[in-house]
Write an enzyme that holds these catalytic residues in place. Structure first.
Site, PDB file in Angstrom:
ATOM      1  N   SER A 124       0.830  -1.197   0.000  1.00 11.57           N
ATOM      2  CA  SER A 124       0.000   0.000   0.000  1.00 11.57           C
ATOM      3  C   SER A 124       0.866   1.248   0.000  1.00 11.57           C
ATOM      4  CB  SER A 124      -0.864  -0.014   1.264  1.00 11.57           C
ATOM      5  OG  SER A 124      -1.459   1.241   1.477  1.00 11.57           O
ATOM      6  N   TYR A 150      -2.181  -0.898  10.859  1.00  8.87           N
ATOM      7  CA  TYR A 150      -2.407  -1.481   9.530  1.00  8.87           C
ATOM      8  C   TYR A 150      -1.234  -1.143   8.606  1.00  8.87           C
ATOM      9  CZ  TYR A 150      -3.938  -1.565   4.671  1.00  8.87           C
ATOM     10  OH  TYR A 150      -3.989  -1.762   3.310  1.00  8.87           O
ATOM     11  N   LYS A 154       1.956  -3.576   6.646  1.00 10.16           N
ATOM     12  CA  LYS A 154       2.401  -3.584   5.239  1.00 10.16           C
ATOM     13  C   LYS A 154       3.909  -3.350   5.164  1.00 10.16           C
ATOM     14  CE  LYS A 154      -1.596  -4.302   3.329  1.00 10.16           C
ATOM     15  NZ  LYS A 154      -1.886  -5.612   2.732  1.00 10.16           N
TER      16      LYS A 154
HETATM   17  P1  NAD Z   1     -11.149  -6.909   1.381  1.00 19.48           P
HETATM   18  O1  NAD Z   1     -11.357  -6.931   2.856  1.00 19.48           O
HETATM   19  O2  NAD Z   1     -12.336  -6.708   0.512  1.00 19.48           O
HETATM   20  O3  NAD Z   1     -10.418  -8.262   0.930  1.00 19.48           O
HETATM   21  C1  NAD Z   1      -9.551  -8.987   1.779  1.00 19.48           C
HETATM   22  C2  NAD Z   1     -10.022 -10.426   1.798  1.00 19.48           C
HETATM   23  O4  NAD Z   1      -9.175 -11.197   2.652  1.00 19.48           O
HETATM   24  C3  NAD Z   1     -11.445 -10.574   2.340  1.00 19.48           C
HETATM   25  O5  NAD Z   1     -12.211 -11.336   1.426  1.00 19.48           O
HETATM   26  C4  NAD Z   1     -11.274 -11.309   3.672  1.00 19.48           C
HETATM   27  O6  NAD Z   1     -12.366 -12.167   3.956  1.00 19.48           O
HETATM   28  C5  NAD Z   1      -9.991 -12.062   3.430  1.00 19.48           C
HETATM   29  N1  NAD Z   1      -9.215 -12.382   4.646  1.00 19.48           N
HETATM   30  C6  NAD Z   1      -8.928 -11.550   5.685  1.00 19.48           C
HETATM   31  N2  NAD Z   1      -8.147 -12.202   6.573  1.00 19.48           N
HETATM   32  C7  NAD Z   1      -7.929 -13.449   6.078  1.00 19.48           C
HETATM   33  C8  NAD Z   1      -7.187 -14.572   6.525  1.00 19.48           C
HETATM   34  N3  NAD Z   1      -6.506 -14.548   7.685  1.00 19.48           N
HETATM   35  N4  NAD Z   1      -7.187 -15.685   5.752  1.00 19.48           N
HETATM   36  C9  NAD Z   1      -7.876 -15.721   4.593  1.00 19.48           C
HETATM   37  N5  NAD Z   1      -8.592 -14.694   4.126  1.00 19.48           N
HETATM   38  C10 NAD Z   1      -8.607 -13.567   4.850  1.00 19.48           C
HETATM   39  O7  NAD Z   1     -10.027  -5.821   1.060  1.00 19.48           O
HETATM   40  P2  NAD Z   1      -9.505  -5.266  -0.330  1.00 19.48           P
HETATM   41  O8  NAD Z   1      -9.825  -3.831  -0.402  1.00 19.48           O
HETATM   42  O9  NAD Z   1      -9.922  -6.163  -1.431  1.00 19.48           O
HETATM   43  O10 NAD Z   1      -7.947  -5.385  -0.084  1.00 19.48           O
HETATM   44  C11 NAD Z   1      -7.187  -6.487  -0.529  1.00 19.48           C
HETATM   45  C12 NAD Z   1      -5.727  -6.293  -0.140  1.00 19.48           C
HETATM   46  O11 NAD Z   1      -5.264  -5.074  -0.704  1.00 19.48           O
HETATM   47  C13 NAD Z   1      -5.517  -6.176   1.374  1.00 19.48           C
HETATM   48  O12 NAD Z   1      -4.301  -6.827   1.698  1.00 19.48           O
HETATM   49  C14 NAD Z   1      -5.385  -4.684   1.585  1.00 19.48           C
HETATM   50  O13 NAD Z   1      -4.639  -4.370   2.711  1.00 19.48           O
HETATM   51  C15 NAD Z   1      -4.682  -4.263   0.309  1.00 19.48           C
HETATM   52  N6  NAD Z   1      -4.907  -2.848   0.000  1.00 19.48           N
HETATM   53  C16 NAD Z   1      -6.178  -2.375  -0.130  1.00 19.48           C
HETATM   54  C17 NAD Z   1      -6.388  -1.018  -0.382  1.00 19.48           C
HETATM   55  C18 NAD Z   1      -7.782  -0.465  -0.514  1.00 19.48           C
HETATM   56  O14 NAD Z   1      -7.959   0.744  -0.511  1.00 19.48           O
HETATM   57  N7  NAD Z   1      -8.821  -1.281  -0.670  1.00 19.48           N
HETATM   58  C19 NAD Z   1      -5.290  -0.166  -0.512  1.00 19.48           C
HETATM   59  C20 NAD Z   1      -4.002  -0.693  -0.391  1.00 19.48           C
HETATM   60  C21 NAD Z   1      -3.832  -2.039  -0.133  1.00 19.48           C
HETATM   61  C1  UD1 Z   2      -7.030   5.289   3.794  1.00 19.19           C
HETATM   62  C2  UD1 Z   2      -6.022   4.911   4.835  1.00 19.19           C
HETATM   63  C3  UD1 Z   2      -4.863   4.179   4.169  1.00 19.19           C
HETATM   64  C4  UD1 Z   2      -5.378   2.989   3.392  1.00 19.19           C
HETATM   65  C5  UD1 Z   2      -6.421   3.462   2.392  1.00 19.19           C
HETATM   66  C6  UD1 Z   2      -7.034   2.329   1.644  1.00 19.19           C
HETATM   67  C7  UD1 Z   2      -6.235   6.569   6.640  1.00 19.19           C
HETATM   68  C8  UD1 Z   2      -5.549   7.668   7.379  1.00 19.19           C
HETATM   69  N1  UD1 Z   2      -5.570   6.072   5.567  1.00 19.19           N
HETATM   70  O1  UD1 Z   2      -6.389   6.131   2.867  1.00 19.19           O
HETATM   71  O2  UD1 Z   2      -3.928   3.742   5.134  1.00 19.19           O
HETATM   72  O3  UD1 Z   2      -4.321   2.334   2.704  1.00 19.19           O
HETATM   73  O4  UD1 Z   2      -7.454   4.149   3.092  1.00 19.19           O
HETATM   74  O5  UD1 Z   2      -7.877   1.565   2.436  1.00 19.19           O
HETATM   75  O6  UD1 Z   2      -7.307   6.136   6.995  1.00 19.19           O
HETATM   76  N2  UD1 Z   2     -12.491  11.616   3.162  1.00 19.19           N
HETATM   77  C9  UD1 Z   2     -13.509  12.500   3.441  1.00 19.19           C
HETATM   78  N3  UD1 Z   2     -14.686  12.003   3.936  1.00 19.19           N
HETATM   79  C10 UD1 Z   2     -14.889  10.666   4.141  1.00 19.19           C
HETATM   80  C11 UD1 Z   2     -13.834   9.772   3.841  1.00 19.19           C
HETATM   81  C12 UD1 Z   2     -12.643  10.281   3.361  1.00 19.19           C
HETATM   82  O7  UD1 Z   2     -13.367  13.714   3.271  1.00 19.19           O
HETATM   83  O8  UD1 Z   2     -15.980  10.284   4.595  1.00 19.19           O
HETATM   84  C13 UD1 Z   2     -11.243  12.154   2.573  1.00 19.19           C
HETATM   85  C14 UD1 Z   2      -9.988  11.858   3.367  1.00 19.19           C
HETATM   86  O9  UD1 Z   2      -9.748  12.859   4.296  1.00 19.19           O
HETATM   87  C15 UD1 Z   2      -8.940  11.792   2.238  1.00 19.19           C
HETATM   88  C16 UD1 Z   2      -9.723  11.253   1.036  1.00 19.19           C
HETATM   89  O10 UD1 Z   2     -11.093  11.510   1.319  1.00 19.19           O
HETATM   90  O11 UD1 Z   2      -8.498  13.088   1.931  1.00 19.19           O
HETATM   91  C17 UD1 Z   2      -9.532   9.770   0.802  1.00 19.19           C
HETATM   92  O12 UD1 Z   2      -9.817   9.078   2.010  1.00 19.19           O
HETATM   93  P1  UD1 Z   2      -9.889   7.469   2.075  1.00 19.19           P
HETATM   94  O13 UD1 Z   2     -10.733   6.958   0.983  1.00 19.19           O
HETATM   95  O14 UD1 Z   2     -10.225   7.084   3.470  1.00 19.19           O
HETATM   96  O15 UD1 Z   2      -8.401   7.014   1.716  1.00 19.19           O
HETATM   97  P2  UD1 Z   2      -7.003   7.443   2.377  1.00 19.19           P
HETATM   98  O16 UD1 Z   2      -7.172   8.328   3.546  1.00 19.19           O
HETATM   99  O17 UD1 Z   2      -6.123   7.917   1.278  1.00 19.19           O
END
Ligand code: NAD
Ligand code: UD1
Length: 337
Positions: A124, A150, A154
């Site tokens: 991330s 969290y 990572k």
């Molecule tokens: P998500 O929660 O939708 O998907 C994660 C999946 O992992 C879920 O289906 C959950 O049931 C499963 N899971 C959790 N713990 C587990 C375990 N111990 N064993 C097996 N399965 C397990 O989240 P996502 O948004 O699809 O994210 C996927 C990956 O990408 C995560 O590692 C997350 O940290 C990373 N990531 C997500 C974002 C984002 O904004 N969504 C940003 C950066 C990184």
């Molecule tokens: C957040 C996490 C980051 C994680 C990412 C993906 C924090 C501090 N960071 O990132 O670690 O990897 O999600 O899951 O939580 N915002 C609003 N109103 C809302 C929600 C968000 O104004 O209701 C704003 C936030 O202040 C930010 C932007 O929207 O400026 C994006 O927010 P968000 O979608 O939560 O992502 P990140 O903060 O970038």
């Protein structure tokens, strides 16, 4: 190839599954369904006309995972399984360290035993902490200013995988640093289905657009950005998914790190206005105080992925809002609709 996708029933994983199946790979999915629904996998099959091998399992269950490797015989692994809610990780850090780190240790242990050494890991942009400069390249320092457990998981997992590949040259590992994934598959059949109140901006905006919530809170309008609201690099989840295929096809010995983002910064107000165009009506919002731990601005330079993987995003923010709205409006309660 035979590819094992951990966390494959989740938001990003289900979109990667579609891309892998469309590219004719055999896909095995390990997911404990702690934050996802098996219906997502039915929808993946409806989209692609193909099915996956599904194993309901916690990745920390090492004997169980060994059994999965015996039966599915993967050649490579894409590892997404883990917990991802930032606020929850502050309240319950041990659960986050235990799940995210031990799931990864269990996985690489089983991979090593099985002689499978090709791995793609979901990292991330959070590892950059307080950005040293913008746009962020992969050379920017990591680990300074990470504001929650969290994010630390990572950072720590990246280090574990670097140490592993240093000790055993047979490993080929790609660390993919996602920026802000948004949008949904263009069919509207799969998308993000957050449990409870969404933490992230785009799903919150989508729920306000659908009438499920009343008003968007904009966290701060006094940042040093174009309109004072926070700026992020929003990437369409299908572009993110195709980045995994590109990484898989270009794995090289050792550890390679790639930013997956668009390189474009977009403010909160710009997101709201883009979504208004997609849903066709104005959205109520109010300015609230800054959210603790938020950065003013972060976006990437994704040239390395373009140069080395031949990958670049092709979908616009307009498309992401359109697809997100299609998913939200046809599935107002997510998979439980
Ligand atoms: P998500 O929660 O939708 O998907 C994660 C999946 O992992 C879920 O289906 C959950 O049931 C499963 N899971 C959790 N713990 C587990 C375990 N111990 N064993 C097996 N399965 C397990 O989240 P996502 O948004 O699809 O994210 C996927 C990956 O990408 C995560 O590692 C997350 O940290 C990373 N990531 C997500 C974002 C984002 O904004 N969504 C940003 C950066 C990184
Ligand atoms: C957040 C996490 C980051 C994680 C990412 C993906 C924090 C501090 N960071 O990132 O670690 O990897 O999600 O899951 O939580 N915002 C609003 N109103 C809302 C929600 C968000 O104004 O209701 C704003 C936030 O202040 C930010 C932007 O929207 O400026 C994006 O927010 P968000 O979608 O939560 O992502 P990140 O903060 O970038």
């Amino acid at each position: 190839m035979r590819i094992l996708l951990t966390g494959g029933a989740g938001y990003i994983g289900s979109h990667i599954a579609v891309e892998l199946l469309n590219a004719d790979h055999d896909v095995g999915i390990v997911d404990d369904l702690s934050n996802s629904s098996p219906i997502a996998l039915q929808k993946v099959s409806s989209i692609t006309g193909k099915s996956t091998d599904f194993f309901e399992l916690d990745c920390r269950d090492t004997p169980g995972l060994t059994g999965v490797f015996r039966s599915f015989q993967p050649e490579a692994v894409i590892h997404l399984a883990g917990l991802k809610a930032v606020g929850e990780s502050v309240e319950d850090p041990l659960r986050y360290y235990d799940t995210n780190i031990n799931a990864t240790l269990s996985l690489v242990h089983v991979m090593e035993q099985a002689g499978v050494t090709q791995l793609i890991f979901s990292s991330s942009a959070t590892v950059y902490g307080d950005p040293e400069f913008l746009p962020l390249t992969e050379q920017a320092r990591t680990g300074i200013g990470i504001s929650n457990p969290y994010g630390w998981t990572k950072f720590m997992i990246e280090q574990i995988l670097i140490d592993l590949a240093t000790s055993q040259p047979s490993w080929k590992i790609a660390l993919l640093r996602y920026f802000n994934p948004v949008g949904a598959h263009e069919s509207g059949l799969i998308g993000e289905d957050p449990q409870g109140i969404p933490n992230n901006l785009m799903p919150f905006v989508a729920q306000v657009a659908a009438g499920r919530r009343d008003i968007i809170e904009v966290f701060g309008d006094d940042y040093d950005t174009n309109d004072g609201t926070g700026v992020r690099d929003y990437i369409h989840v299908m572009d993110l998914a195709s980045g995994h295929l590109a990484a898989l096809e270009n794995l090289t010995p050792g550890v390679s790190t790639y930013n997956l983002g668009t390189g474009q910064g977009t403010s909160v107000l710009e997101i709201i206005h883009a979504f208004e165009l997609a849903c066709g009506h104005p959205l109520a919002y109010k300015i609230s105080p800054r959210r603790l731990g938020d950065l003013p601005s972060t976006y990437c330079n994704a040239d390395k992925a373009r140069r080395e993987l031949g990958w670049s995003p092709t979908r616009s923010l307009t498309q992401a809002c359109h697809d997100s709205w299609l998913w939200q409006s046809t599935n107002p309660e997510g998979y439980s609709t």
